[in-house]
Design a protein around this motif. Structure first.
Motif, mmCIF file in Angstrom:
data_model
loop_
_atom_site.group_PDB
_atom_site.id
_atom_site.type_symbol
_atom_site.label_atom_id
_atom_site.label_comp_id
_atom_site.label_asym_id
_atom_site.label_seq_id
_atom_site.Cartn_x
_atom_site.Cartn_y
_atom_site.Cartn_z
ATOM 1 N N GLY A 140 29.580 -2.779 20.211
ATOM 2 C CA GLY A 140 28.624 -1.603 20.401
ATOM 3 C C GLY A 140 27.351 -2.067 20.846
ATOM 4 N N THR A 141 27.280 -3.251 20.951
ATOM 5 C CA THR A 141 25.778 -3.855 21.494
ATOM 6 C C THR A 141 25.675 -3.868 23.220
ATOM 7 O OG1 THR A 141 26.382 -6.193 21.642
ATOM 8 C CG2 THR A 141 25.431 -4.962 19.605
ATOM 9 N N ASP B 271 23.411 0.206 27.277
ATOM 10 C CA ASP B 271 23.557 1.663 27.042
ATOM 11 C C ASP B 271 22.280 2.213 27.002
ATOM 12 O OD1 ASP B 271 24.058 4.024 25.735
ATOM 13 O OD2 ASP B 271 24.189 3.361 23.597
ATOM 14 N N ALA C 186 20.095 4.457 24.808
ATOM 15 C CA ALA C 186 20.558 4.305 23.454
ATOM 16 C C ALA C 186 21.643 5.588 23.008
ATOM 17 C CB ALA C 186 19.688 3.966 22.559
ATOM 18 N N ARG D 165 24.780 5.995 22.802
ATOM 19 C CA ARG D 165 26.112 5.668 22.164
ATOM 20 C C ARG D 165 27.192 6.746 22.597
ATOM 21 N NH1 ARG D 165 22.915 3.896 17.246
ATOM 22 N NH2 ARG D 165 22.558 1.727 17.628
ATOM 23 N N TRP E 89 30.087 6.979 22.977
ATOM 24 C CA TRP E 89 31.503 6.698 22.969
ATOM 25 C C TRP E 89 32.044 6.614 21.356
ATOM 26 C CZ3 TRP E 89 32.104 2.361 19.417
ATOM 27 C CH2 TRP E 89 31.162 1.655 19.207
ATOM 28 N N ARG E 90 33.326 6.798 21.025
ATOM 29 C CA ARG E 90 33.773 6.430 19.815
ATOM 30 C C ARG E 90 35.341 6.032 19.955
ATOM 31 N NH1 ARG E 90 36.944 11.028 17.113
ATOM 32 N NH2 ARG E 90 37.257 12.513 18.458
ATOM 33 N N THR F 243 29.498 3.036 29.891
ATOM 34 C CA THR F 243 29.246 2.399 28.530
ATOM 35 C C THR F 243 30.342 2.255 27.623
ATOM 36 O OG1 THR F 243 26.767 3.044 28.726
ATOM 37 C CG2 THR F 243 27.708 2.554 26.487
ATOM 38 N N VAL G 269 32.173 -0.869 25.943
ATOM 39 C CA VAL G 269 32.509 -1.106 24.529
ATOM 40 C C VAL G 269 34.175 -1.558 24.576
ATOM 41 C CG1 VAL G 269 33.032 0.042 22.421
ATOM 42 C CG2 VAL G 269 30.781 0.337 23.632
#
Length: 181
Positions: A34-35, A38, A41, A43, A45-46, A107, A111
Motif C-alpha cells: 500500500g505504499t 498514489d 493519497a 488509496r 484500491w482494495r 495505483t 499495489v
C-alpha cells in the motif's frame, strides 16, 4: 539481496500447491504494498480474499457470464480452483479534480504488482490472471463491487511445487524501450 535482484528473479507460477498464506500472514504484505505511488493519497484500491467456497462462486459466475453450460463451461468454472487463495484486485475510483481515473487504476495495479513481488519474496507462487470475463455483470456481482469500482483481475497464490520449472525469464533489451529526448 537487493531489490533489483528480487525483482529480476520474479516469475509467474501458473501452477501452485494447495498451501497459501493465511489472512494474518497477508496483512503485513498488503500494508507494505500500500505504499506505492498514489497521487493525492486517494488509496483508490482494495483487495478481496477469495478462499474455499468463494472460489466456487466465482467459477459459477464466470460460467454464467460466458453463457456456456456444457463441458467448456464446467472447465471454465474450475479455473478459480487452481489456487487455494485468489486475491481480487479492485480499483476504487475516487472523485478527484486532479487525479484521473486511469491514474487511480495505475495505483491499484501498482499495489497488485508490489504485492505479487512481496508474496514471491515470502516464498509463495503467484500469477496475476485477468480475462474477458473480469468485468462482466455476474463476476462484478459476485465480488459485490460498487458502481465506482472495477475489477482488474486476481492474484492466484499458493505454494511453489517441488517440480516447478524455474526457467530463465526472457530478458529484454532496455534500449528498445527507453527513448532519450
Amino acid at each position: 539481496m537487493s531489490v533489483l535482484d528480487a525483482v529480476s528473479r520474479r516469475r509467474s507460477h501458473s501452477k501452485v500447491t494447495a498451501t497459501a498464506p493465511s489472512h494474518e500472514e497477508l496483512l503485513p504484505l498488503v500494508a507494505a504494498a500500500g505504499t506505492v505511488a498514489d497521487h493525492a493519497a486517494l488509496r483508490p484500491w482494495r483487495l478481496i480474499e477469495l478462499r474455499d467456497d468463494a472460489r466456487v462462486r466465482l467459477g459459477e459466475a464466470m460460467m454464467v457470464a460466458s453463457g456456456l453450460d456444457d463441458e467448456s463451461g464446467a472447465k471454465l468454472a474450475g479455473k478459480p480452483l487452481r489456487a487455494s487463495l485468489l486475491i481480487a484486485v479492485v480499483a476504487v475510483h475516487q472523485p478527484s479534480f486532479k487525479v484521473e481515473t486511469w491514474e487511480q487504476d495505475a495505483t491499484a495495479s501498482g499495489v497488485a504488482h508490489m504485492l505479487s513481488l512481496l508474496l514471491t519474496e515470502a516464498g509463495w507462487g503467484v500469477m496475476w490472471r485477468t480475462g474477458h470475463l473480469t468485468r462482466t455483470r455476474p463476476v462484478r456481482e459476485m465480488h459485490h463491487l460498487a458502481e465506482n469500482e472495477e475489477l482488474l483481475g486476481w492474484l492466484y497464490v499458493g505454494g511453489i511445487a517441488d517440480d516447478a520449472k524455474d526457467g530463465a525469464k526472457r530478458s529484454i533489451n532496455p534500449e528498445e524501450f527507453v527513448t532519450v529526448l
